[in-house]
Scaffold this motif. Structure first.
Motif, short mmCIF file in Angstrom:
data_model
loop_
_atom_site.label_atom_id
_atom_site.label_comp_id
_atom_site.label_asym_id
_atom_site.label_seq_id
_atom_site.Cartn_x
_atom_site.Cartn_y
_atom_site.Cartn_z
N GLU A 64 62.45 7.58 50.57
CA GLU A 64 61.99 8.18 49.32
C GLU A 64 62.85 9.40 48.99
N PRO A 65 63.59 9.37 47.88
CA PRO A 65 64.49 10.49 47.56
C PRO A 65 63.77 11.75 47.11
N GLY A 66 62.48 11.63 46.75
CA GLY A 66 61.75 12.80 46.26
C GLY A 66 61.66 13.92 47.26
N VAL A 67 61.58 13.57 48.55
CA VAL A 67 61.45 14.59 49.59
C VAL A 67 62.73 15.42 49.67
N ARG A 68 63.87 14.74 49.68
CA ARG A 68 65.14 15.47 49.74
C ARG A 68 65.36 16.29 48.47
N ALA A 69 64.98 15.73 47.32
CA ALA A 69 65.14 16.48 46.07
C ALA A 69 64.26 17.72 46.06
N ALA A 70 63.03 17.60 46.57
CA ALA A 70 62.13 18.76 46.61
C ALA A 70 62.68 19.82 47.55
N ALA A 71 63.21 19.40 48.71
CA ALA A 71 63.76 20.37 49.66
C ALA A 71 64.98 21.08 49.08
N ARG A 72 65.85 20.34 48.40
CA ARG A 72 67.03 20.97 47.79
C ARG A 72 66.62 21.92 46.67
N SER A 73 65.62 21.52 45.89
CA SER A 73 65.15 22.39 44.81
C SER A 73 64.56 23.68 45.37
N LEU A 74 63.77 23.54 46.46
CA LEU A 74 63.18 24.72 47.08
C LEU A 74 64.27 25.63 47.65
N ALA A 75 65.26 25.03 48.33
CA ALA A 75 66.33 25.83 48.91
C ALA A 75 67.13 26.56 47.83
N ARG A 76 67.37 25.87 46.73
CA ARG A 76 68.12 26.51 45.63
C ARG A 76 67.34 27.68 45.04
N ALA A 77 66.02 27.47 44.86
CA ALA A 77 65.19 28.55 44.30
C ALA A 77 65.14 29.75 45.24
N LEU A 78 65.08 29.51 46.55
CA LEU A 78 65.03 30.62 47.49
C LEU A 78 66.37 31.33 47.63
N ALA A 79 67.46 30.62 47.32
CA ALA A 79 68.79 31.22 47.47
C ALA A 79 69.20 32.06 46.27
N ARG A 80 68.49 31.95 45.17
CA ARG A 80 68.85 32.72 43.98
C ARG A 80 68.55 34.20 44.18
N PRO A 81 69.34 35.07 43.61
CA PRO A 81 69.00 36.50 43.66
C PRO A 81 67.78 36.76 42.78
N PRO A 82 66.98 37.74 43.11
CA PRO A 82 65.78 38.03 42.31
C PRO A 82 66.15 38.43 40.90
N LEU A 83 65.35 37.96 39.95
CA LEU A 83 65.58 38.30 38.55
C LEU A 83 65.20 39.76 38.30
N VAL A 84 65.99 40.44 37.50
CA VAL A 84 65.74 41.84 37.17
C VAL A 84 65.25 41.90 35.73
N SER A 85 64.07 42.46 35.51
CA SER A 85 63.52 42.53 34.17
C SER A 85 64.27 43.57 33.35
N ALA A 86 64.13 43.46 32.02
CA ALA A 86 64.83 44.37 31.12
C ALA A 86 64.33 45.79 31.26
N GLU A 87 63.06 45.95 31.66
CA GLU A 87 62.51 47.29 31.77
C GLU A 87 62.97 48.00 33.03
N THR A 88 63.47 47.24 34.02
CA THR A 88 63.87 47.85 35.28
C THR A 88 65.23 48.51 35.13
#
Length: 331
Positions: A298-322
């Protein structure tokens, strides 16, 4: 069984059987017989559905459990200390004809009533025991959702509900199992427990309960061990044994569909993936389980793991007010 005499009598007897069963210098025939007697006695204890008293009993042989269906988990665990059973213990556990049924009732005691968990995953790490569970055609739905309505009429209707907790096929289980399940169920309602068995939820037509579907015993055990894997904290030994047990069960399916059954049985959410990835950094058992899961069709498991890894690897978003570095107001 001995529990009706005094709770110390059966605990002393069980401790003697464990000592003999694990003794490397004992006669081989006697210690094998001790293993079989202990497994049979522990199954009897697990089927004893007497209600749990409000206070713990005095400690006997290192066990303070006041009911047999909790004490059974303590003494089964001792067969697997310090982590790897003796060869004759492993052989007798795998050859015992009721090993799947023992795992079923032991899971209920561990998962729903917080008995000690290492004996359960110790049994499921044995290929013969895992294969017996995965072979079973028994269909079970032993899940106990919380929060029934506080209504005497509904509780009376629930107490009269028939069928117990499970629908077991004749292929894998004996009649005392279902009768004990019904007894377990009646105790949990009549004693004012905050939980209620699934079989009684028909008495609550106005509530929308989310009930897991009926599963074969193998998937149900995988789902239960996966649940414990998420929520048992601070016990690395249990986590590693649970990872090994899940992988052994996946590899022991007689039809070769164990990985698919594993993926369908587990709740592959962020908590489980996070815990496995954390332990995979230092323990091969968690890494092997992740690898096993990713080998599924089932490819969904690998896709979910890659999506989670990509989301965790992103730098935190900085809001305009910060304020950005260098934009701080100067004095």
């Amino acid at each position: 069984v001995g529990w009706h005499v005094h709770h110390s009598v059966p605990k002393l007897a069980a401790n003697a059987l464990v000592t003999l069963a694990c003794c490397p210098n004992a006669d081989d025939g006697l210690r094998r017989q001790a293993v079989r007697h202990l497994l049979g006695g522990m199954l009897r204890w697990l089927l004893d559905a007497r209600p749990e008293p409000d206070r713990e009993s005095e400690e006997v042989c290192g066990c303070s459990c006041s009911v047999p269906w909790k004490a059974a988990a303590c003494f089964v665990e001792r067969l697997f200390e310090p982590g790897r059973p003796q060869p004759w213990v492993r052989e007798e556990c795998e050859a015992w004809p009721d090993s799947a049924q023992l795992c079923q009732w032991l899971t209920l005691s561990v998962r729903d009533y917080h008995a000690t968990p290492l004996g359960l995953v110790g049994l499921l790490q044995l290929p013969g025991v895992a294969a017996a569970a995965m072979r079973s055609e028994a269909a079970v739905d032993f899940f106990i959702p919380a929060g029934p309505p506080e209504d005497e009429d509904i509780l009376r209707a629930a107490e009269g509900a028939e069928g117990g907790l499970a629908e077991a096929n004749a292929a894998g289980f004996s009649t005392p199992s279902s009768s004990s399940a019904a007894s377990f169920s009646r105790h949990s309602v009549s004693e004012g427990s905050p939980t209620t068995p699934v079989a009684h939820l028909n008495a609550y037509p106005h509530e929308d309960f989310v009930i897991p579907p009926t599963q074969r015993l193998g998937e149900w055990l995988m789902a239960s061990v996966g649940y414990l894997l998420i929520f048992v904290e601070g016990d690395p030994l249990f986590t590693l044994c649970a990872c090994r047990a899940l992988q052994v069960m996946a590899m022991s399916d007689p039809d070769g569909d164990g990985v698919v059954r594993l993926l369908r049985g587990l709740w592959l959410g962020v908590p489980l993936l996070n815990k496995l990835s954390l332990y995979a950094c230092s323990h091969t058992a968690a890494l092997d389980l992740l690898h096993c899961m990713f080998q599924g069709p089932e490819p969904g498991v690998r896709a979910a793991a890659r999506s989670l890894a990509r989301a965790l690897a992103r730098p935190p978003l900085v809001s305009a007010e910060t304020p950005q570095r260098g934009d701080e107001p100067r004095a």
